[in-house]
Design an enzyme around this catalytic site. Sequence first.
Site: not given
Ligand code: F6P
Length: 555
Positions: A220, A226, A281-282, A367, A398, A524
């Site tokens: 987003k 990452e 995001g979630r 979150e 198990h 972060k």
């Molecule tokens: O670091 C948390 C977060 O902002 C989440 O809330 C989100 O789902 C995820 O990182 C990924 O964010 P983006 O879609 O901006 O890469």
Amino acid sequence: MEVANNSKHSVFIAVTEPFTPPHRLSAWSTLENHAARLRTMRIAELFEHDAARFATLSFGHRGLLLDLSKQSIDAPALAALIDLAGQARLPDGIEALFAGEHLNFTEDRAVLHMALRGACAAPPEDAATLAQSQQRMRAFTVALRSGTMTGATGKPIRLVINLGIGGSDLGPRMAAQALVPTGLRATPEVRFVANIDRRELDEALADADPASTLFVVSSKSFATAETLANAQAARAWLQAGLGAGCDPALHFTAVSNATDAAAAFGIPAERVFPLPEWVGGRYSVWSTIGLPLMIAIGASEFDAFLAGARAMDEHFRTAPPDENLPVLMGLAGLWNTDFLGIESLALLPYAHGLRSFAAWLQQLEMESNGKRCLRDGSGSVIHTSPIVWGGVGTVGQHAFHQLFYQGTRRVALDFIVPVAAADDVSQRSLVENAFAQSAALMSGRDLDTAFASLRAKGLAESEAAVLAPHLVCPGNQPSTTVLLPALDAFSLGQLMALYEHKVFVQGWIWGINSFDQYGVELGKEMARSLSAGSGENHDASTAGLMAAAEAMRRT
Ligand code: F6P
């Protein structure tokens, strides 16, 4: 609550709305009395007192069944919880949510993922863009699934790799695992890469042909370290594999609302699928972030997924509290957390397809509600989100179920059970296992029973007396069972929306903002500061670890 039409004022309204922390509401002390009574009662005993308990504490909606009868709760306590919801003005909160009030008041945003499923209106200024991006997403999916989309060399795209993390990975990954039957590869196949650890990308690329591989950069913000690192690695892999003269841009698409940042990476605006600001995001699997899922299951199955969620939205919005599944589930969870002192919630799906369900829910719950600052800026004096964890039931039974049987803590358990087709032997056995576990974890095994069973096996009385205490299982673990008719797109949509709204119910009553995530931002910032320089300005442990890691790199 008055619904704000003017977004500029909605933050102000949300913050200054009369707010009473839940523990100061009169229903809270009533609930403490119920808890004092019920804490000493076994769930099995509640069944002895009330033979109709399953009927009164099980709730259905469009084929889905929510059974709360194995919770440490009874009808008077549940009624007091419903009173608490009323005193906390939950109906106003639900109304405000669907009306697009800026309930994410710290970021001045509406929370309207339900609009993506057609359950409420999108803000008028966003409606056209939204419809257009949904339309483009469908056309893109059709082109990919029909094999007419080609890469730089003219070969059709056969493999799609989603690069995303958090909400840009967990929802689509979990749902794709659930809905694409193992062994039946989707056309094209869809894989997911989240970790910055290069190994995950390498695994996804192991048998991949650059000429027929497409990367979806799902972010987003288009600023997540990452995801960007993986996108850069993917581009290098394409450049090496496609050869000179071939444009890797044809092997990328992005889902983001940062079109400039995507363009700077080399993905032009026409290959970017935007998503509205008001989709967190979630909560974003329903948006263009669901593109890899739509590619994996096709547009009509994606529609069924949305329809399931929409059905739950409509139910949540209109059903009275005492029949409302997300409200009841939310209240039962709050009861466990705040009145019974149960700190963790274990998710136990009895389906291999739901193997990532706990990971998805961890982000959703922790979150959203892993917070302490209340709407009025004060700190919560009661617990908020439980610690959410879990794993597929048959495997866990198990392994870690041992702690549920004989450990020292009570753990709340959610059994998620898609029901078998009558002729599906393995699914039948999964269902039976789930029921056996919830029953055994409720009833347990007392000392006399343990002793008698050892004697029946032929042990001498003295031996049985020594061994019997080790066989005692206290039981009394509270559980919820969610039965789904099948693990299909409609039911999964319903299930996910059930949990989303449950999280809303709890966050609203606790008085926190379920829709920001300033906590993860701190981590972060620290990572950026560490990668920008030495450990000099950090605590002694962190500085020491930095130096030790550097020394290891040199050896
Ligand atoms: O670091 C948390 C977060 O902002 C989440 O809330 C989100 O789902 C995820 O990182 C990924 O964010 P983006 O879609 O901006 O890469």
